[in-house]
Design an enzyme around this catalytic site. Structure first.
Site, PDB file in Angstrom:
ATOM      1  N   ASN A  46       5.059 -16.380 -10.184  1.00  0.00           N
ATOM      2  CA  ASN A  46       3.407 -16.143 -10.152  1.00  0.00           C
ATOM      3  C   ASN A  46       2.406 -17.149 -10.716  1.00  0.00           C
ATOM      4  O   ASN A  46       1.542 -16.645 -11.022  1.00  0.00           O
ATOM      5  CB  ASN A  46       3.178 -14.405 -11.106  1.00  0.00           C
ATOM      6  CG  ASN A  46       2.042 -14.815 -12.596  1.00  0.00           C
ATOM      7  OD1 ASN A  46       1.654 -13.910 -12.048  1.00  0.00           O
ATOM      8  ND2 ASN A  46       1.935 -15.526 -12.738  1.00  0.00           N
ATOM      9  N   TYR A  81      -8.201 -22.950  -3.199  1.00  0.00           N
ATOM     10  CA  TYR A  81      -6.774 -22.184  -3.611  1.00  0.00           C
ATOM     11  C   TYR A  81      -6.888 -21.185  -2.005  1.00  0.00           C
ATOM     12  O   TYR A  81      -5.511 -20.971  -2.699  1.00  0.00           O
ATOM     13  CB  TYR A  81      -8.051 -21.630  -3.996  1.00  0.00           C
ATOM     14  CG  TYR A  81      -7.258 -20.646  -4.720  1.00  0.00           C
ATOM     15  CD1 TYR A  81      -6.347 -20.229  -5.728  1.00  0.00           C
ATOM     16  CD2 TYR A  81      -7.347 -19.226  -4.239  1.00  0.00           C
ATOM     17  CE1 TYR A  81      -5.956 -19.279  -6.453  1.00  0.00           C
ATOM     18  CE2 TYR A  81      -6.882 -17.931  -4.931  1.00  0.00           C
ATOM     19  CZ  TYR A  81      -5.752 -18.104  -5.577  1.00  0.00           C
ATOM     20  OH  TYR A  81      -5.692 -17.295  -5.992  1.00  0.00           O
TER      21      TYR A  81
END
Lengths: 265, 254
Positions: free
Chosen positions: A92, A157
């Site tokens: 996560n 990202y």
């Protein structure tokens, strides 16, 4: 529908803040043995306490820096020693700086690559030995719609998240024969309900990302989502639980966008 | 979390519920708490599906429905509303398959496959949508197929119809999102049903097929049921326009 997750050994990386926190607490309600692998010990302790209150079979904080291989190995060894095994890994941990590619410093790209991609590689590699030996395991990683369609201000990202998706698919092929499944959940923008839901090391606390919290910015983003609202951490957790459970025993190599219809592909 | 996967108080209509995947979905929705309208052409089969659900303590109705009849679709949705309440969950499952060299596929063959697999889904969705808009919530699950994304020889009409289901899914998802309706596509790979079992009877074919599936097995209809419950339940409320492949990793579309 029963997900039959009770007593499974589950690791949630970055399980102390925002989406990770919601995932940790959702697993806690299913009475799992929860490990919160967090770099922010204060935030991690808070969530572990909440998880115990919600019925987790056990909840343990293991301070972890997912970018450091030794730290990750030590964390997985600790879990395997204490719980006997890892049934579920949730990758996560995530991070971005809200900036145009041309305006970002190299150090910021490097931090994004370390946290989003190396973190996932390290943790996945570390749990696979045990999962292969036991011929069972489920790995759910957080991707991003930015990794599927490309997104303004999220270049490196997005590249990392595309890497998370591709690595999950490759490994799904390599280790499917051992009964191990890998899937990816792509949230859209997902905002915490209060400052209590993330720590000082969360990307939500970063100066570069302040603009996200402005109401007019959030209204603009919500308009881009067919369901006309921004995601909440609780929207994402059920998808992770489902994919981690035996209810999804024949689902592997999939990428699921839980982002209000923002990305449909 | 269990409660977010509950269908208590919901009414589901499943087409093609007489056997195979449709029946497994109907039974799973019933077990999760939904009142299920089991619709299909064969009276005996839908009776058996409904009996399986009520036998397990659930609520169900058997309805005869030929999805190629526009009139029957409208009547069926009205009957479900009268018997169980307005439809919250539609599972567009009814479909046919056809293996034939494309040079030998007649116009009629083509129309039967597209009419059953695609046009019927549009008509069923159109029939239930106004009721869902009034409720300001609804779930439509269209059953696609791995064949909608991989090229399979001698299945032109079937592959085309299943690829079209993806397009239908996304358009409806985008159009009805503001009404609280989520539309997703559930796309199975090779499953342990009558149709696949025939294809897998030959040992060489079976070995070849399994070598292409990372999970090294075919799926069970019950596994489709579990995914359908997720897509029908509040657990998936922030997810729309998605296609989920349930195929043991055989296709991994981006």
């Amino acid at each position: 529908m029963e997900l039959n997750l009770a007593d499974k050994s589950v690791i949630v990386t970055g399980g102390g803040s925002n989406i990770g926190r919601a995932i940790s607490l959702a697993f806690a309600r299913e009475r799992v043995h929860l490990t919160v692998a967090e770099i922010d010990e204060g935030q991690g302790r808070k969530v572990v306490a909440e998880a115990k209150g919600l019925g987790a079979a056990s909840a343990t904080l293991v301070p972890t820096d997912v970018t450091r291989w030794e730290s990750v190995q030590a964390m997985v060894r600790e879990v395997e020693g204490r719980a006997g095994r890892v049934d579920v890994l949730v990758n996560n941990v995530g991070w971005t700086y809200d900036r145009l590619f041309m305006e970002k410093e190299r150090t910021e790209w490097e931090r994004e690559i370390q946290l989003n991609l190396w973190g996932m590689i390290n943790c996945t590699r570390a749990v696979l030995d045990g999962m292969i030996a036991r011929k069972a395991g489920a790995i759910v990683s957080m991707g991003s719609d930015a990794g599927r369609i490309g997104e303004f201000r999220e270049g490196v990202y997005g590249a990392c998240k595309a890497g998370v998706i591709a690595l999950s698919k490759s490994l799904a092929r390599e280790v499917g024969r051992h009964g191990i499944r890998l899937n990816v959940v792509c949230p859209g923008m997902t905002i915490p309900a209060s400052d209590e839901e993330f720590g000082g090391l969360s990307m939500w606390a970063a100066e570069a990302n302040r603009a996200w919290s402005a109401p007019d910015m959030q209204a603009r983003i919500a308009k881009a989502y067919p369901l006309r609202r921004i995601g909440k951490p609780e929207d994402v957790a059920p998808a992770v639980l489902f994919l981690a459970s035996d209810a999804a025993a024949f689902i592997t190599g999939q990428t699921l966008s839980v982002s209000g219809g923002y990305t449909m592909m | 979390m269990g409660d977010r996967f509950s269908l208590e108080g919901r009414v589901a209509l499943v087409t093609g519920a007489g056997r195979g995947i449709g029946r497994a979905i109907a039974v799973a929705l019933g077990a999760a708490g939904a009142a299920v309208a089991c619709a299909a052409r064969s009276r005996d089969q839908v009776d058996a599906a409904a009996a399986e659900i009520t036998g397990a303590g659930g609520r169900a109705r058997a309805l005869r429905l030929d999805v190629t009849s526009p009139e029957q679709i409208v009547t069926c949705v009205e009957e479900v509303a009268a018997a169980l309440g307005p439809v919250d969950v539609l599972v567009n499952n009814a479909g046919v398959t056809m293996e034939k060299k494309t040079t030998e596929v007649s116009d009629e063959d083509w129309d039967v496959v597209l009419g059953t697999n695609l046009t019927s889904m549009f008509r069923c969705a159109r029939a239930v949508a106004p009721g869902m808009m009034r409720l300001e919530r609804g779930k439509i699950i269209n059953i696609g197929s791995m064949y909608g994304i991989i090229g399979v020889p001698r299945y032109a009409a079937y592959c085309a119809s299943k690829a079209a289901v993806d397009g239908l899914t996304r358009s409806l998802a985008a159009e009805w999102a503001r009404h609280g309706i989520q539309v997703n596509c559930l796309a199975p790979g090779y499953m342990n049903t009558d149709i696949s079992r025939a294809a897998l009877a030959d040992e060489k074919t079976r070995a070849l097929l399994l070598s292409r599936i990372p999970a090294r097995r075919i799926g069970e209809p019950e596994e489709v049921g579990a995914l359908a419950v997720y897509l029908a339940s509040p657990a998936s409320d922030f997810m729309t326009g998605q296609t989920v492949y349930l195929d043991g990793g055989q296709t991994m579309a981006w």
